[in-house]
Scaffold this motif. Structure first.
Motif, PDB file in Angstrom:
ATOM      1  N   GLU A  37       0.842  -1.196   0.000  1.00 47.43           N
ATOM      2  CA  GLU A  37       0.000   0.000   0.000  1.00 47.43           C
ATOM      3  C   GLU A  37       0.876   1.244   0.000  1.00 47.43           C
ATOM      4  N   ARG A  40      -3.739   5.897   1.036  1.00 40.86           N
ATOM      5  CA  ARG A  40      -5.159   5.612   1.238  1.00 40.86           C
ATOM      6  C   ARG A  40      -5.841   6.919   1.638  1.00 40.86           C
ATOM      7  N   ALA A  51      -7.047   4.858  -3.278  1.00 38.45           N
ATOM      8  CA  ALA A  51      -5.884   4.193  -2.684  1.00 38.45           C
ATOM      9  C   ALA A  51      -4.951   3.788  -3.810  1.00 38.45           C
TER      10      ALA A  51
END
Length: 154
Positions: A37, A40, A51
């Motif tokens: 990731e 976000r 995201a």
């Protein structure tokens, strides 16, 4: 100094997936594909407005469905006509990892005439992924020859 038209860390083309359950999708793509990731941005109601994740050297973006903005997940259309092609070091291991995480196999990995070993799966959010490992460098004329040989033998 002028600003680059493509931000640092991005490629010219970046897939953007709409999913039903973006928080679950972020976790799933990390578990199944080792995606990391990058950012976000929350939206009202606990949803994710935007995201970004990275697999290898490539980013992809995703967000929760927002039908009022014509952002719908594949189930809203009965599936998606778009698929993603992911090159990995070991297609068999990656397919097994994705299946263990909840993906559905559409086709098992097999050696293809064009030099890839490839399998296809559907993730729990309705997106189709072609998972491949390049196993042979071959010329376009050889690819055409093999394709024609396959066609004439059926």
């Amino acid at each position: 100094m002028p600003v680059s038209p493509v931000p640092s860390g991005y490629h010219t083309l970046t897939p953007y997936l709409i999913v039903n359950g973006a928080a679950r999708a972020l976790s799933w793509y990390g578990e199944a594909f080792g995606a990391r990731e990058q950012m976000r941005l929350p939206a009202p109601g606990g949803r994710i407005g935007h995201a970004e994740m990275e697999i290898g050297d490539s980013r992809f973006m995703l967000a929760d469905e927002a039908p009022a903005h014509d952002a719908k997940a594949p189930a809203a259309f009965g599936g998606s006509p778009v698929s993603l092609h992911l090159y990995v070091a070991d297609v068999d291991a990656m397919m097994a990892k994705a299946v263990a995480a909840g993906a559905t196999v559409k086709s098992q990995p097999e050696d293809k005439f064009y030099g890839d070993r490839l399998g296809t799966l559907t993730d729990p959010f309705g997106h189709t992924w072609h998972i491949a490992t390049h196993i042979e460098d071959i010329t376009l004329p050889e690819i055409e020859r093999r394709m024609n040989a396959m066609s004439s033998s059926t």
